[in-house]
Design an enzyme around this catalytic site. Structure first.
Site, PDB file in Angstrom:
ATOM      1  N   PRO A  22      -4.770  -0.307  -8.454  1.00  0.00           N
ATOM      2  CA  PRO A  22      -4.701  -1.761  -8.624  1.00  0.00           C
ATOM      3  C   PRO A  22      -4.937  -2.426  -7.273  1.00  0.00           C
ATOM      4  O   PRO A  22      -4.336  -2.032  -6.266  1.00  0.00           O
ATOM      5  CB  PRO A  22      -3.276  -1.985  -9.129  1.00  0.00           C
ATOM      6  CG  PRO A  22      -2.489  -0.856  -8.537  1.00  0.00           C
ATOM      7  CD  PRO A  22      -3.431   0.312  -8.428  1.00  0.00           C
ATOM      8  N   ASP A  54      -7.324  -7.434  -9.179  1.00  0.00           N
ATOM      9  CA  ASP A  54      -6.468  -8.356  -9.928  1.00  0.00           C
ATOM     10  C   ASP A  54      -6.667  -9.792  -9.446  1.00  0.00           C
ATOM     11  O   ASP A  54      -5.731 -10.472  -9.062  1.00  0.00           O
ATOM     12  CB  ASP A  54      -5.004  -7.932  -9.782  1.00  0.00           C
ATOM     13  CG  ASP A  54      -4.081  -8.666 -10.747  1.00  0.00           C
ATOM     14  OD1 ASP A  54      -4.433  -8.781 -11.935  1.00  0.00           O
ATOM     15  OD2 ASP A  54      -3.009  -9.129 -10.305  1.00  0.00           O
ATOM     16  N   ASN A  81      -6.206 -12.845 -12.311  1.00  0.00           N
ATOM     17  CA  ASN A  81      -4.962 -12.526 -11.602  1.00  0.00           C
ATOM     18  C   ASN A  81      -3.769 -12.531 -12.539  1.00  0.00           C
ATOM     19  O   ASN A  81      -3.536 -13.478 -13.285  1.00  0.00           O
ATOM     20  CB  ASN A  81      -4.726 -13.520 -10.473  1.00  0.00           C
ATOM     21  CG  ASN A  81      -3.440 -13.230  -9.716  1.00  0.00           C
ATOM     22  OD1 ASN A  81      -2.465 -13.946  -9.851  1.00  0.00           O
ATOM     23  ND2 ASN A  81      -3.437 -12.168  -8.933  1.00  0.00           N
ATOM     24  N   ARG A  89      -3.074  -1.714 -13.662  1.00  0.00           N
ATOM     25  CA  ARG A  89      -2.815  -0.298 -13.935  1.00  0.00           C
ATOM     26  C   ARG A  89      -3.047   0.021 -15.402  1.00  0.00           C
ATOM     27  O   ARG A  89      -3.635   1.055 -15.738  1.00  0.00           O
ATOM     28  CB  ARG A  89      -1.370   0.048 -13.536  1.00  0.00           C
ATOM     29  CG  ARG A  89      -1.161   0.245 -12.042  1.00  0.00           C
ATOM     30  CD  ARG A  89       0.312   0.414 -11.727  1.00  0.00           C
ATOM     31  NE  ARG A  89       0.548   0.755 -10.324  1.00  0.00           N
ATOM     32  CZ  ARG A  89       1.732   0.718  -9.742  1.00  0.00           C
ATOM     33  NH1 ARG A  89       2.801   0.355 -10.444  1.00  0.00           N
ATOM     34  NH2 ARG A  89       1.869   1.049  -8.466  1.00  0.00           N
ATOM     35  N   ASP A 105      -1.718   3.087  -4.807  1.00  0.00           N
ATOM     36  CA  ASP A 105      -1.756   1.686  -4.375  1.00  0.00           C
ATOM     37  C   ASP A 105      -2.891   1.472  -3.384  1.00  0.00           C
ATOM     38  O   ASP A 105      -3.256   2.383  -2.619  1.00  0.00           O
ATOM     39  CB  ASP A 105      -0.427   1.284  -3.752  1.00  0.00           C
ATOM     40  CG  ASP A 105       0.631   0.983  -4.808  1.00  0.00           C
ATOM     41  OD1 ASP A 105       0.312   1.046  -6.013  1.00  0.00           O
ATOM     42  OD2 ASP A 105       1.788   0.692  -4.429  1.00  0.00           O
ATOM     43  N   ASP A 107      -3.188   0.012  -0.615  1.00  0.00           N
ATOM     44  CA  ASP A 107      -2.948   0.086   0.826  1.00  0.00           C
ATOM     45  C   ASP A 107      -2.354   1.424   1.246  1.00  0.00           C
ATOM     46  O   ASP A 107      -2.014   1.607   2.418  1.00  0.00           O
ATOM     47  CB  ASP A 107      -2.047  -1.058   1.287  1.00  0.00           C
ATOM     48  CG  ASP A 107      -0.752  -1.131   0.502  1.00  0.00           C
ATOM     49  OD1 ASP A 107      -0.612  -0.395  -0.494  1.00  0.00           O
ATOM     50  OD2 ASP A 107       0.136  -1.922   0.888  1.00  0.00           O
ATOM     51  N   ASP A 195       7.078  -0.345 -12.698  1.00  0.00           N
ATOM     52  CA  ASP A 195       6.794   1.086 -12.805  1.00  0.00           C
ATOM     53  C   ASP A 195       8.021   1.891 -13.237  1.00  0.00           C
ATOM     54  O   ASP A 195       7.894   3.051 -13.638  1.00  0.00           O
ATOM     55  CB  ASP A 195       6.252   1.627 -11.487  1.00  0.00           C
ATOM     56  CG  ASP A 195       7.047   1.178 -10.271  1.00  0.00           C
ATOM     57  OD1 ASP A 195       8.026   0.418 -10.435  1.00  0.00           O
ATOM     58  OD2 ASP A 195       6.685   1.571  -9.146  1.00  0.00           O
TER      59      ASP A 195
END
Length: 605
Positions: A22, A54, A81, A89, A105, A107, A195
């Protein structure tokens, strides 16, 4: 480490892993993240990357499209968004074709060879979820890096007994058939903790799970720019949705009993449970009417489940909040929320019989049967010859009363042997957080007769109320926690153990000093004094206890005089004739015998 159960591996055809990413405003990080996937040692075509933007407002989407150019491994999608990782996800999961899915993720990054090892274990064991140890890189992270479940590598184990349920992040390898067959998706409506029910449901529908703790498989990036979702936070109303969704996931997929109760402790009484809803942010975030609605929703779900098996595992603030909420005492809940907002402890007092500590709300009966925790602080620790001196303080948050008696207990980790010393608890002071007793005590190493690791506890008593805790996790600011060597030769080492608590290794039986690396020491000067040369060395030298020199490669090692001036500077005195040799070297050794060699040529160069 448990051996991997023998199973027949599937033939390597098709896509093994779909990596779903994502993406929201991660243009600075996405190239490194994608590269960490592409660098995996998987066969060609075994990995597909599904990146779902997103609605980013930076250049993330164009960067993804550029990274996908002239390649068939990266599939880029864009959705409006949604405000959380859940929707992208879920979208990515719908596109996935791999036998396994990993949620990465945008990053973060994989360690080299992570996916091959994770899929090998999943194939060999048949586990529905495989967890890989996580590490931190970059800046400080908003949340802690999960560690409880990663004490050792385990294959095909129960997710509760292995403590895997302590980590509910989506950074794991999931068997896709389990997700599809059981309609496991990320819930929408809140941006932090979505999650948790996803991973919990995957655990509950897996035959077993496996844990790889031998190295870091997944790197979590710490960011200090305040843009990651966890750092921005969410209002208590959203946290209520989070914990109620997790509670429903657990209840719908378990039978009543101890296993269910163990899972319910986290969303109800845990650190991110009731306090995240009715804690310090509630009053400023929601109106009175909203609070009343939230209280009713919480009460309706939690009341039928609330029992001692859950309650007894919470801290007093959480126990009190749940009890008051189930009484429908909105005023009482708001009063506790105000204490937490003002960073004050909830006030406690001994009951009339002095048998327990209780909280007295403005209306209704007192709240008792609280799981009292002893707050203690390690202030200093020193050693002279074979005597260790420990200074600190202790008390119970919110209690304005000094203890009647106290002890410091040293317990052998393996043998269970105890050495007990009485503490003088007469020196006290009282502040807004409660009353603290200050102490100073000496322990001779000889009293700790058995070699090995001794753990340290503080035990205090108020009438019939007894509190006991490991000592050392809370420490005075600036306290040096490097290993403290006792006596010469060493009889014991005082250190902070893996639990971040104080411990004493008598013997010692383990190595505790981190060997100084060659590049950490530098020859900064040398000068002659008569027939000697004094070599000045900068670096971490506080643990160095001996020095020697070798005039050249073939020469015999000889002792040298070592003078430690400070924690980061020392002098070594050697013969002038040796110092003039082109290949002269100096070796320093710490108290555990770890050597580090320095060549004098570095100063000449």
């Amino acid at each position: 480490m448990t051996d991997i159960p023998a199973m027949t591996l599937p033939a390597p055809v098709g896509i093994d892993v779909s990596v779903v990413i994502p993406v929201y405003n991660c243009e600075k990080y996405i190239p490194e993240t994608i590269e960490s996937v592409r660098a995996q040692d998987m066969r060609a075509g075994a990995v597909e990357i599904i990146a779902v933007d997103d609605g980013s407002t930076d250049n993330s989407l164009s960067m993804l499209n550029e990274l996908a150019t002239d390649s068939n491994d990266l599939h880029v999608y864009s959705i409006p968004n949604s405000g959380s990782a859940a929707a992208p996800r879920n979208f990515g999961l719908e596109q996935a074709r791999g036998r396994y899915v990993f949620f990465l993720d945008a990053d973060d990054k994989f360690s080299p060879n992570a996916l091959s090892r994770l899929t090998e274990v999943a194939d060999s064991t048949g586990s529905g979820v495989v967890l890989g140890k996580m590490g931190l890189f970059g800046k400080k992270r908003a949340g802690n890096v999960p560690s409880t479940a990663f004490g050792k590598t385990l294959f095909a184990v129960d997710f509760i007994d292995s403590k895997a349920h302590s980590t509910l992040g989506a950074w794991k390898l999931f068997r896709r058939s389990i997700l599809i067959d059981n309609d496991i998706r990320f819930p929408l409506g809140y941006k932090i903790g979505e999650d948790q029910p996803f991973t919990m449901k995957a655990y509950l529908h897996s035959p077993h799970i496996s844990i790889l703790a031998d190295r870091v498989y997944y790197w979590l990036r710490g960011r200090d720019d305040g843009t990651n979702i966890t750092a921005t936070g969410q209002p208590p109303r959203k946290h209520l949705s989070r914990i109620l969704t997790l509670i429903k996931t657990i209840v719908d997929n378990t039978e009543p009993g101890e296993r269910r109760d163990r899972l319910l402790r986290r969303p109800i009484i845990g650190a991110a449970g009731v306090k995240s809803v009715f804690g310090k942010k509630m009053l400023s975030s929601h109106s009175r009417a909203e609070r009343e609605t939230m209280l009713k929703e919480f009460r309706d779900v939690v009341a039928p489940l609330w029992n001692p098996s859950i309650r007894d595992h919470g801290l007093p603030e959480s126990q009190i909040l749940v009890d008051l909420a189930l009484r429908n005492d909105i005023d009482g809940v708001e009063a506790v929320s105000r204490f937490l907002k003002e960073k004050k402890p909830v006030p406690l007092a001994l009951d009339d019989d002095r048998t327990q500590l209780v909280y007295e709300p403005r209306a209704g009966s007192s709240v008792g049967d609280l799981q009292i925790r002893l707050h203690q602080t390690l202030e200093t620790i020193t050693a002279t010859t074979d005597v260790i001196t420990v200074r600190g303080e202790f008390g119970i948050d919110g209690l304005d009363e000094a203890p009647d008696s106290a002890q410091i207990i040293f317990r052998h980790r393996k043998l269970g042997t105890k050495v007990v010393s009485k503490l003088d608890a007469s020196r006290t002071y009282t502040r807004s957080f409660g009353t603290r007793a200050r102490f100073s005590t000496d322990i001779r190493v000889a009293r700790l007769a058995d070699s090995g690791i001794w753990e340290v506890f503080i035990k205090a008593k108020w009438s019939s109320v007894v509190a006991r805790e490991r000592f050392g996790k809370s420490r005075a600011p600036g306290l040096d926690i490097s290993p403290l060597l006792v006596d010469d030769p060493i009889k014991a080492v005082v250190f902070i153990d893996n639990s971040d608590e104080l411990a004493i290794d008598v013997g010692p039986t383990e190595r505790h000093l981190d060997p100084v690396k060659r590049l950490e020491l530098h020859v900064v000067d040398q000068f002659e004094v008569g027939r000697s040369t004094v070599v000045l060395i900068n670096g971490p030298v506080s643990t160095m206890q001996a020095a020697s020199y070798r005039a050249d490669i073939t020469a015999k090692e000889k002792p040298a005089k070592l003078i430690v001036h400070s924690t980061d500077q020392a002098s070594v005195v050697i013969p002038r004739s040796a110092a003039k040799k082109q290949s002269c070297t100096i070796e320093l050794k710490d108290a555990e015998g770890n050597p580090v060699e320095i060549a004098l040529t570095e100063l000449r160069d």
